[in-house]
Design an enzyme around this catalytic site. Sequence first.
Site, PDB file in Angstrom:
ATOM      1  N   ASP A  15     -15.612 -25.852 -50.673  1.00 42.26           N
ATOM      2  CA  ASP A  15     -14.656 -26.939 -50.453  1.00 42.26           C
ATOM      3  C   ASP A  15     -15.055 -27.885 -49.333  1.00 42.26           C
ATOM      4  O   ASP A  15     -15.023 -29.103 -49.505  1.00 42.26           O
ATOM      5  CB  ASP A  15     -13.255 -26.371 -50.179  1.00 42.26           C
ATOM      6  CG  ASP A  15     -12.745 -25.557 -51.356  1.00 42.26           C
ATOM      7  OD1 ASP A  15     -12.599 -26.145 -52.443  1.00 42.26           O
ATOM      8  OD2 ASP A  15     -12.529 -24.342 -51.199  1.00 42.26           O
ATOM      9  N   ASP A 125      -2.026 -22.905 -42.208  1.00 44.51           N
ATOM     10  CA  ASP A 125      -3.172 -23.374 -41.428  1.00 44.51           C
ATOM     11  C   ASP A 125      -3.242 -24.889 -41.302  1.00 44.51           C
ATOM     12  O   ASP A 125      -3.661 -25.406 -40.272  1.00 44.51           O
ATOM     13  CB  ASP A 125      -4.474 -22.792 -41.997  1.00 44.51           C
ATOM     14  CG  ASP A 125      -4.631 -21.321 -41.611  1.00 44.51           C
ATOM     15  OD1 ASP A 125      -4.220 -20.982 -40.484  1.00 44.51           O
ATOM     16  OD2 ASP A 125      -5.134 -20.528 -42.415  1.00 44.51           O
TER      17      ASP A 125
END
Length: 405
Positions: A15, A125
């Site tokens: 990613d 997060d």
Amino acid sequence: MTTDPVVLAYSGGLDTSVAIGWIKERTGRDVIAVAVDVGQGGEDLEVIRRRALACGAVDAVVADARDEFATEYCMRALQANARYQGVYPLVSALSRPVITKHLVQVARDAGAHTVAHGCTGKGNDQVRFEVSITSQAPDMTCLSPVRDLALTRDVAIDYAEKHELPIETTKHNPFSIDQNVWGRAVETGYLEDIWNAPTKDVYTYTDDPTYPPLPDEVTIRFEAGIPVAVDGVELSPLGVIEELNRRAGAQGIGRIDLVEDRLVGIKSREIYECPGAVTLLEAHAELERVTLEREQARFKRQVDTRWSEIIYDGQWYSPLKASLDAFIDDTQRHVNGEIRMILHGGRAVVTGRRSDTGLYDFSLATYDSGDTFDQSSARGFIDIYGLPVKLAAAREARLAQADAS
Ligand code: ARG
């Protein structure tokens, strides 16, 4: 139009590797990749750095934050006995503040004002990254390519294949993993069905506690709430954590299976392995039982709970955190001494404690002859201590009698 570069938190995975080119394509801005070592192990960070450049980053920086993370983040959590919802030692939540500190530093050096991360739009997060960044640098803005630039997993795989990025797209790992020296977190895949038991392949920091090796006795010495030696060998905080990860890991200590409350309102299931952290947390809590005054200890339990919650919620750089730290620091002054434990079969069990600054007084506690506790004062103490409740009970009896007549 802004043309300053974007500073990206780079893990070396699919990613964030795709994000480098994707950000450039979508925003026209260059990307500086930053990989921060918090003791996650795995790939060599130099390999990761070169991969970032191969994926199109204009610059790539590696920061070794292992000692800093252990000393300034994990040790604070230890002194706060930090376990979110009484269970989770805050593994990922602790690493975000140190990672963002390095991102902000690189951004400042490069004259950049945007920091990007690879988190999704559903987790904690993203909140931790962004709140930590803007509370260190209110002039900076945050970018989440996954959330804000529609960089889904399928798009990432297609992009990596089309542009022949030097990153594996086929290796199928069903799990999402985050790890550092304080522990390891594993989620997604079949674990999303909370009735499914975790299988062996989930674990890497711990061996199966069902078939443990022989019991391992360990003595940990603390000074002001910080572990300074293991079995008489002086070690840095990082050294202590690593040593206990190894020894407690071999005994299968610190496996946790938790359905937790995320800040974004979702309940999620995560498997954790924190062998060193759980061993240290047990030892530290025991030493506090010996060294803290009773009322201070009672109050500290509330502070510890609150500390864990705000760190979970991404408030590391908040004023409340600083105030709670000041209280916790003050409580740790006398948390000195040694804790002996047996590590075996998934558990770290305390078998002995000694402290020169403890409050345990043998001559007060003993039932043998020679005790110094004046039992004759107990009677008067109990009379007065029990008086308010006795008065209330007498009233109930009076009213019951009046009702009956
Ligand atoms: N649930 C944990 C937290 O919010 C860990 C998050 C990251 N987990 C992961 N498997 N990638 O602190």
